[in-house]
Design a protein around this motif. Structure first.
Motif, PDB file in Angstrom:
ATOM      1  N   GLY A   1      42.037  52.038  44.265  1.00  0.00           N
ATOM      2  CA  GLY A   1      41.357  52.727  45.357  1.00  0.00           C
ATOM      3  C   GLY A   1      41.474  54.233  45.219  1.00  0.00           C
TER       4      GLY A   1
ATOM      5  N   ALA B   1      36.574  52.450  47.850  1.00  0.00           N
ATOM      6  CA  ALA B   1      37.899  53.039  47.656  1.00  0.00           C
ATOM      7  C   ALA B   1      38.742  52.925  48.912  1.00  0.00           C
TER       8      ALA B   1
ATOM      9  N   LEU C   1      40.044  49.489  49.514  1.00  0.00           N
ATOM     10  CA  LEU C   1      41.160  49.153  48.633  1.00  0.00           C
ATOM     11  C   LEU C   1      42.440  49.856  49.076  1.00  0.00           C
TER      12      LEU C   1
END
Lengths: 295, 362
Positions: free
Chosen positions: B271, B346, B349
């Motif tokens: 991420g 991102a 995550l």
């Protein structure tokens, strides 16, 4: 019966030796990479201070840019312009950002809507600044048919909101529930509790967030390129193009004149000093643990 | 709001009084409770009741305050939707003219009104991924050092320094790159690369100093602090018990980091890297200053290029004609959509690891 393992056997010792070698290798690599990251920073800062300090003089702070070919001149109008645009951006971005943070922390706990707002704020934080510039251009400049300080302020304000929202939320979450309950128990309405108790307790952290958001947009150039546009002369009107320090640095840096390069370095030094002083002050202020009194 | 307390004979007994008297005259409480209503009913004489009657019960103020906060929170949605709408509206002309093929055409000819975004997409992707390739290993190293190896005394100053790196404005990086990095590329690093790696074919052509590689290097320097500080936070979110468990099994420190920390934090690290990618894709000023600004697709990393963001920065104010402007706005739209997708992935995550902890400011 199996014979006891010989821990001195060659294969085991080799294995450990290999493992320790890898361990040291990786440790070394980690240290090396840290050094490699620190070196450019020190190089950039040192070069900036060297070039900037040698180009800085009183004229820089008191004069407007000189015409091409003449020596001297300064960026006084850019600094004032930057201050105006940033004040505009702060006056729009900070209240909205704090209010959204208050919603997330005080009203939206556990709600799906709050999660969505939080996520959107994080995503908005990552949208390139130049896109904000286009948006402000399309909204304001295209309507008015001229560049303006106001449109620059709007573009920067949009950039400030998500950062402030998230820090405000984070700081409000650290305020102990007992304090809120004490206020509510005295019969204080919720809105008053939020304003006078929660926000007040968390105010040092929220101020930190605002300063960091401010420092971030203070150096932004891309959204100002086609909103504030820049100006070689004094301008204080909100609906006219206005000079801004980062913009002026950019224009001077890509120009072919040595005198302008010199001013660009001086401007960069002033800009970075402003940002670093604010970030450092905030760090000291926040590091003093203003929230400790609350817990 | 200050509740003025004026002791008057007709005032109902205040709380402390009833408390002190309670043990002695137990019925007094009952008496007070039952008589509270009549006292208020016939007592315009009670200043407290008068005061309470003058103020509302707070319901309206509470509701309007909550609504105001909600509106501000919703304005974040509104901003994103508004940007999307306005970009689509303003790029309608070019959307209608070129359709999706806009992103597959490599023409960029304002004179004859022929536009395509392929060279810019190439430039953006090439510089971003090159920058990631340079920055990710270094950022991981820094994060490992700061989170696991660093003596406590050094941790704060080094973290501070790397975050300072993130606070430097893009235009200052650009300035440094133009006057320091470009000459180094032209005179030292470039010839060296050509001599030793020229056989790969990636370092051919004439080396001006400005080009894809220079832009990638400055991008790498810029995204490094972001990746490393988020990675460090994620690694520190791994419980200490994990580390201790691995160490107790006789692991070396690196094995502990690899199996105990990195494996637990891997989703978050991915991420962080994607977050860095998002930043690299949209980075404008520093790249514009050193990439050379020439819309070509070239195999050589020395060749000048052009990115989505820098074509907007350079040509937006000079765009003559509606189609030209509309094409540039469509490029902005593409940049907006791509960065939204990249950032959403991102964030999801990173959130998966840090459980919704607020994002870092820088």
């Amino acid at each position: 019966m199996r014979p006891p393992t010989n821990y001195q056997s060659r294969s085991l010792r080799l294995n450990s030796a290999w493992r320790y070698a890898v361990n040291h290798l990786v440790t070394g690599l980690a240290i090396l990479s840290t050094v490699l990251v620190i070196v450019p920073l020190v190089a950039i800062l040192a070069y900036l201070i060297y070039k900037g300090a040698s180009s800085l003089n009183l004229d820089f702070f008191t004069h407007i840019p000189a015409p091409v070919g003449e020596t001297g001149g300064g960026m006084a109008n850019s600094m004032v312009g930057s201050a105006i645009v940033l004040a505009l951006a702060s006056s729009m971005g900070i209240p909205v950002g704090i209010a959204a943070g208050v919603y997330l922390a005080e009203y939206g706990q556990g709600k799906l809507l709050a999660m969505a707002v939080r996520f959107t704020a994080d995503v908005l934080n990552g949208i390139p600044s130049i896109v904000m510039g286009i948006a402000a251009y399309s909204l304001i400049v295209m309507q008015q048919m001229h560049f303006s300080a106001f449109s620059g302020g709007v573009a920067l304000a949009i950039m400030m909101v998500p950062t402030i929202t998230r820090t405000t939320e984070e700081m409000l979450m650290t305020v102990p529930h007992a304090i809120r309950e004490a206020a509510l128990g005295l019969g204080v309405p919720k809105w008053r509790t939020v304003l006078s108790v929660s926000l007040r307790t968390a105010s040092p952290g929220i101020i930190t967030g605002c300063m960091l958001a401010f420092a971030r947009v203070a150096g932004e150039t891309a959204p100002l390129l086609f909103t504030a546009f820049g100006n070689q002369f004094w301008s204080f009107k909100l609906n006219e193009p206005i000079a801004a320090l980062p913009l002026q640095i950019y224009v001077y840096a890509i120009s072919p004149y040595d005198e302008w390069h010199r001013l660009a370095w001086a401007g960069a030094l002033v800009l970075i000093l402003m940002i670093m002083v604010s970030v450092t002050l905030v760090r000291i202020y926040a590091g003093r643990g203003a929230l400790k009194g609350a817990s | 709001m200050s509740l003025e307390r004026e002791p008057e004979p007709s005032t109902p007994p205040t709380a402390p009084m009833t408390q002190t008297e309670a043990p002695l005259h137990a019925p007094a409480i009952v008496n007070f409770v039952t008589s509270a209503e009549p006292v208020a009913a016939d007592g315009p004489s009670s200043p407290i009741r008068q005061y309470l009657n003058t103020c509302s019960n707070g319901g309206l103020a509470d509701k309007s305050f909550a609504a105001l906060m909600l509106v501000c929170a919703l304005s974040i949605f509104a901003i994103v939707l508004f940007i999307l709408t306005i970009l689509i509206v303003r790029s309608k002309l070019s959307l209608a003219q070129f359709g999706f093929g806009f992103f597959l055409r490599s023409a960029w000819d304002p004179v004859s009104g022929d536009f395509g975004a392929l060279p810019f997409i190439f430039g953006t992707l090439a510089t971003s991924f090159l920058a990631l390739a340079m920055a990710v290993p270094l950022a991981l190293g820094v994060a490992i050092f700061l989170s696991e190896l660093c003596p406590a005394r050094l941790r704060a100053p080094i973290s501070f320094l790397t975050e300072l790196l993130a606070a430097i404005p893009s235009v200052v990086y650009g300035l440094w790159a133009v006057f320091v990095l470009v000459p180094i590329m032209r005179d030292q690093l470039g010839p060296w690369l050509l001599k030793y790696l020229g056989w790969t074919g990636f370092f051919g052509g004439y080396n001006f100093g400005v080009g894809l590689l220079t832009a990638s290097i400055i991008l790498a320097i810029m995204i490094l602090p972001i990746i490393s500080s988020i990675t460090r936070d994620i690694m520190q979110a791994v419980p200490t018990s994990q580390r201790e468990a691995v160490l107790a099994l006789g692991a070396t420190r690196w094995e502990m980091i690899r199996t105990g920390v990195l494996r637990n934090a891997r989703i978050g690290i991915v991420g962080a890297v994607i977050l860095g990618l998002g930043r690299a894709l949209g980075e404008t000023m520093a790249v514009t200053m050193v990439i050379g600004n020439h819309p070509v697709i070239s195999k050589s990393l020395f060749a000048p290029g052009y990115t989505l963001a820098s074509v907007i920065a350079n040509e937006f104010t000079e765009a003559t004609g509606d189609l030209y402007l509309s094409s540039l706005i469509e490029i902005g739209l593409a940049l907006f959509l791509v960065t939204i997708v990249v950032n959403a992935i991102a964030r999801a995550l990173v959130w998966a690891v840090t459980r919704g902890a607020p994002a870092r400011v820088n």
